[in-house]
Enzyme design. Sequence first.
Site, PDB file in Angstrom:
ATOM      1  N   LYS A  99       0.852  -1.206   0.000  1.00  7.85           N
ATOM      2  CA  LYS A  99       0.000   0.000   0.000  1.00  7.85           C
ATOM      3  C   LYS A  99       0.883   1.249   0.000  1.00  7.85           C
ATOM      4  O   LYS A  99       0.663   2.186  -0.769  1.00  7.85           O
ATOM      5  CB  LYS A  99      -0.912   0.005   1.240  1.00  7.85           C
ATOM      6  N   ASP A 126     -11.002   3.179   3.862  1.00  6.17           N
ATOM      7  CA  ASP A 126     -11.443   1.780   3.762  1.00  6.17           C
ATOM      8  C   ASP A 126     -12.963   1.695   3.560  1.00  6.17           C
ATOM      9  O   ASP A 126     -13.474   0.677   3.105  1.00  6.17           O
ATOM     10  CB  ASP A 126     -11.119   1.034   5.070  1.00  6.17           C
ATOM     11  N   GLN A 133      -4.619  -1.351   9.647  1.00  7.22           N
ATOM     12  CA  GLN A 133      -4.577  -2.687   9.046  1.00  7.22           C
ATOM     13  C   GLN A 133      -5.217  -3.704   9.993  1.00  7.22           C
ATOM     14  O   GLN A 133      -4.906  -3.755  11.175  1.00  7.22           O
ATOM     15  CB  GLN A 133      -3.121  -3.073   8.738  1.00  7.22           C
TER      16      GLN A 133
HETATM   17  N1  GUN Z   1      -6.819  -6.522   6.159  1.00  7.45           N
HETATM   18  C1  GUN Z   1      -7.087  -7.278   5.056  1.00  7.45           C
HETATM   19  N2  GUN Z   1      -7.731  -6.530   4.130  1.00  7.45           N
HETATM   20  C2  GUN Z   1      -7.873  -5.293   4.644  1.00  7.45           C
HETATM   21  C3  GUN Z   1      -8.434  -4.084   4.140  1.00  7.45           C
HETATM   22  O1  GUN Z   1      -8.970  -3.998   3.035  1.00  7.45           O
HETATM   23  N3  GUN Z   1      -8.348  -3.015   4.990  1.00  7.45           N
HETATM   24  C4  GUN Z   1      -7.799  -3.080   6.213  1.00  7.45           C
HETATM   25  N4  GUN Z   1      -7.789  -1.975   6.972  1.00  7.45           N
HETATM   26  N5  GUN Z   1      -7.262  -4.188   6.708  1.00  7.45           N
HETATM   27  C5  GUN Z   1      -7.303  -5.284   5.913  1.00  7.45           C
END
Ligand code: GUN
Length: 302
Positions: free
Chosen positions: A54, A121, A98
């Site tokens: 990311k 998100d 996350q």
């Molecule tokens: N963990 C796995 N996928 C995601 C996601 O799309 N967003 C977040 N914040 N954590 C994750």
Amino acid sequence: MTAKLILGTEIRETILEELAAEVQAIKAKHGVVPGLVTILVGENPASVSYVTLKIKTAHRLGFKEIQDNQPVGITEQELLDLIDRYNRDDTIHGILVQLPLPKHINEKKVLNAIDPDKDVDGFHPVNVGRLMIGGSEVRFPPCTPAGIQELIVRAGVPTDGAEVVVVGRSNIVGKPIAMMMLQKERGANATVTVVHTGTRDMALHCKRADILIVAAGVPGLVKPEWIKPGACVIDVGVNRVGEKVSEKTGQKVPILKGDVDFEAAKEIAGWITPVPGGVGPMTITMLMRNTLRSLKFKLGIA
Ligand code: GUN
């Protein structure tokens, strides 16, 4: 019949180029760039690799990016205080915590502490509500469903009046994509059915689908005979079914399998996404789009 492959890996590159150009144009005109912070608690290897990707992508697009790694022992209050700091930081437009978080931290409380206008998100209840209302109310469509819709649109799959069947009712994929596909909008306006573990006859519904979106997390759940000839099949499943040694790196890497029997399904479907390389690459791409959107909202140009 062999289905057209919908390659997320290729579509991602096109979208990232579009986003990078937009970032440069905004920087030139307004003197600001999107700011994204990712907060990672602990060192879960899968989470570390997601967050790293990311941040790398944000960097490539010219964002300001902060990778804020916190020890696994951070208290819930310390994490809430950290989020509060980023909520008040004007250079940050997107905050991503996350998941999963360690057991001693209440995930819901943490997600609800993020300013809904920085919740890239799209997990905050305010953004879930905005998504349900649709249209101009929507601020941050959640990343995986947004990626799915983008694949469908860019592949040229007709959605107007289409029968869409979603397999799975998770808050992250199943429920939001169902909501998005039924809105009276471009790339949607479909008749939507959601099937799940409580459905009496899953096959019956899947066989009617013009667009079948499968997010169940069960490898090979959807059988080829459930697919209507010519249908568009979007496989969101990423199931680790074993390990192999990578020819490129010599490292052990997981063997990934989707929720659909790809080899058989591609002979019946009109379009299909592979696993890996289909939906997966789109999630981070949509996170970048949401972060840019956040800045555009702030500048009044969204
Ligand atoms: N963990 C796995 N996928 C995601 C996601 O799309 N967003 C977040 N914040 N954590 C994750």
